[in-house]
Design a protein around this motif. Structure first.
Motif, PDB file in Angstrom:
ATOM      1  N   GLY A   5     -28.446   4.060  28.289  1.00 38.99           N
ATOM      2  CA  GLY A   5     -29.349   4.973  27.581  1.00 38.99           C
ATOM      3  C   GLY A   5     -30.669   5.138  28.322  1.00 38.99           C
ATOM      4  O   GLY A   5     -31.165   6.255  28.485  1.00 38.99           O
ATOM      5  N   GLU A   6     -31.236   4.003  28.759  1.00 40.75           N
ATOM      6  CA  GLU A   6     -32.502   4.067  29.515  1.00 40.75           C
ATOM      7  C   GLU A   6     -32.327   4.880  30.787  1.00 40.75           C
ATOM      8  O   GLU A   6     -33.181   5.680  31.165  1.00 40.75           O
ATOM      9  N   VAL A   7     -31.203   4.655  31.481  1.00 38.90           N
ATOM     10  CA  VAL A   7     -30.952   5.348  32.749  1.00 38.90           C
ATOM     11  C   VAL A   7     -30.864   6.863  32.502  1.00 38.90           C
ATOM     12  O   VAL A   7     -31.512   7.659  33.190  1.00 38.90           O
ATOM     13  N   LEU A   8     -30.086   7.260  31.479  1.00 40.68           N
ATOM     14  CA  LEU A   8     -29.909   8.689  31.212  1.00 40.68           C
ATOM     15  C   LEU A   8     -31.229   9.330  30.783  1.00 40.68           C
ATOM     16  O   LEU A   8     -31.588  10.413  31.252  1.00 40.68           O
ATOM     17  N   LEU A   9     -31.966   8.629  29.885  1.00 46.02           N
ATOM     18  CA  LEU A   9     -33.256   9.162  29.427  1.00 46.02           C
ATOM     19  C   LEU A   9     -34.244   9.277  30.592  1.00 46.02           C
ATOM     20  O   LEU A   9     -34.947  10.280  30.739  1.00 46.02           O
ATOM     21  N   GLY A  10     -34.276   8.225  31.416  1.00 41.92           N
ATOM     22  CA  GLY A  10     -35.198   8.203  32.558  1.00 41.92           C
ATOM     23  C   GLY A  10     -34.895   9.324  33.542  1.00 41.92           C
ATOM     24  O   GLY A  10     -35.803  10.028  33.986  1.00 41.92           O
ATOM     25  N   ILE A  11     -33.607   9.507  33.867  1.00 44.26           N
ATOM     26  CA  ILE A  11     -33.235  10.561  34.818  1.00 44.26           C
ATOM     27  C   ILE A  11     -33.545  11.937  34.210  1.00 44.26           C
ATOM     28  O   ILE A  11     -34.064  12.834  34.878  1.00 44.26           O
ATOM     29  N   GLY A  12     -33.265  12.067  32.902  1.00 47.61           N
ATOM     30  CA  GLY A  12     -33.547  13.336  32.216  1.00 47.61           C
ATOM     31  C   GLY A  12     -35.033  13.668  32.277  1.00 47.61           C
ATOM     32  O   GLY A  12     -35.416  14.795  32.613  1.00 47.61           O
ATOM     33  N   LEU A  13     -35.877  12.680  31.966  1.00 46.25           N
ATOM     34  CA  LEU A  13     -37.332  12.897  31.992  1.00 46.25           C
ATOM     35  C   LEU A  13     -37.789  13.241  33.412  1.00 46.25           C
ATOM     36  O   LEU A  13     -38.603  14.144  33.626  1.00 46.25           O
ATOM     37  N   PHE A  14     -37.226  12.515  34.389  1.00 49.79           N
ATOM     38  CA  PHE A  14     -37.603  12.759  35.784  1.00 49.79           C
ATOM     39  C   PHE A  14     -37.264  14.210  36.182  1.00 49.79           C
ATOM     40  O   PHE A  14     -38.099  14.915  36.753  1.00 49.79           O
ATOM     41  N   ILE A  15     -36.033  14.638  35.890  1.00 53.40           N
ATOM     42  CA  ILE A  15     -35.606  15.991  36.307  1.00 53.40           C
ATOM     43  C   ILE A  15     -36.471  17.054  35.639  1.00 53.40           C
ATOM     44  O   ILE A  15     -36.883  18.030  36.274  1.00 53.40           O
ATOM     45  N   LEU A  16     -36.775  16.827  34.360  1.00 54.31           N
ATOM     46  CA  LEU A  16     -37.625  17.772  33.625  1.00 54.31           C
ATOM     47  C   LEU A  16     -38.991  17.909  34.319  1.00 54.31           C
ATOM     48  O   LEU A  16     -39.480  19.020  34.554  1.00 54.31           O
TER      49      LEU A  16
END
Ligand SMILES: [Zn+2]
Length: 336
Positions: free
Chosen positions: A280-291
């Protein structure tokens, strides 16, 4: 390519490779893969911020440039020139401790997978921008240098896998995954070998060519206990600074430019954190980064606050690495 599509494609390749490795009964370390990915996100973010800087460096050389040769000659010169510059940069990065401090993040993984290809430091982007810039002197257009740089990087990317091999004869001309695996091995006969990225003739010419059958041992010889994307980037620089407290000034200064084998065998341990990011942290972190990464383009058009998206991108990386939640647990914001 759209940067968001690029990130998704790179992540999809890593996921597919992990699945294929497991079918071949080869495990892939979750923590090592995530560490590589967070290093890659950090490097790409700074590479994007440095794009304008690289363009300015190329422009500096242009007033002194020779007359531009025909386009096909420029493409040929750029492909050969970028690969030659890569060889010089890469060899220097292994033989000068100051540059090794940046390049070692790419050599620390103990597995050899596609994610290793992105485990790089932004300092390398700056050094290469200076080195590639001089190619403009030969009349090569900046966009052709950029094309050669991207092609060179993509070729290097597909070398980082154990899943496939090219025919052995190809090693006489082109760098293959088998050839580059030797570069990532710290077996005694493999150290400081196979620096080339596309063509192997630079290694033949300068005596660093190796194609033996010694066992491959991935990683570096002096690995610190703490492993995360920040510590990996900082501990060796800290070691070079520590030398100034341990040794007379002249010796410490020489150690900045000496080979890594001249350094002490006890790398500094800057802090101790056990990072185990959840999916979950990985997906959220990557999502925030890409945004945030995507927003930087809009910021250039004056629609977003630069510092907000930059902080957001870094928070995304820290979240993905598990650093944010581990730190929050340490200070009592999250329950241990
Ligand atoms: Zn290397």
């Amino acid at each position: 390519m759209n940067p968001t599509a690029f990130f998704f494609l790179a992540l999809a390749i890593i996921v597919v490779e992990t699945a294929l490795r497991s079918r071949k009964k080869r495990s892939t370390s979750w923590t090592e893969t995530i560490r590589n990915i967070t290093l890659g996100l950090n490097e790409r973010l700074h590479a994007l911020l440095l794009t304008a800087f690289s363009a300015k460096l190329y422009a500096l050389w242009q007033p002194f440039a020779f007359e531009a040769p025909p386009s096909w000659v420029q493409v040929l010169l750029a492909i050969l020139g970028v690969d030659a510059v890569w060889y010089i940069y890469h060899r220097s990065s292994h033989r000068i401790s100051l540059l090794w401090a940046a390049h070692l993040t790419h050599h620390m993984p103990k597995e050899y997978t596609m994610s290793v290809a992105v485990a790089a430091s932004p300092i390398g982007v700056v050094v290469r921008a200076f080195l590639y810039g001089h190619l403009a002197l030969y009349g090569i257009a900046p966009e052709i240098i950029f094309f050669a740089q991207v092609s060179n990087a993509l070729y290097g990317y597909i070398l980082h896998t154990e899943l496939w091999n090219y025919p052995r004869w190809m090693n006489y001309v082109l760098v293959t995954p088998a050839f580059h695996r030797i570069h990532h091995s710290c077996s005694p006969s493999h150290i400081d070998k196979n620096y080339g990225n596309v063509f192997t003739f630079w290694d033949r010419l300068f005596g660093s060519y190796c194609l033996d059958d010694a066992p491959l041992v991935y990683g570096i010889t002096k690995t610190p206990k703490q492993r995360d994307y920040l510590h990996d980037q900082l501990f060796y620089l800290a070691q070079l600074v520590r030398n100034f407290y341990r040794y007379p000034f002249g010796r410490a200064l020489r150690l900045v430019f000496a080979g890594p084998e001249a350094q002490d065998a006890d790398p500094p341990h800057l802090y101790s954190l056990d990072l185990r990011p959840s999916a979950g942290e990985v997906l959220l972190g990557i999502g925030l980064f890409i945004l945030c990464y995507h927003s930087i383009f809009q910021w250039e058009a004056g629609q977003r606050s630069f510092w907000a998206v930059l902080v957001g991108a870094h928070l995304g990386i820290a979240l993905c690495s598990g650093l944010l939640s581990t730190f929050a647990r340490r200070v009592g914001v999250l329950r241990a």
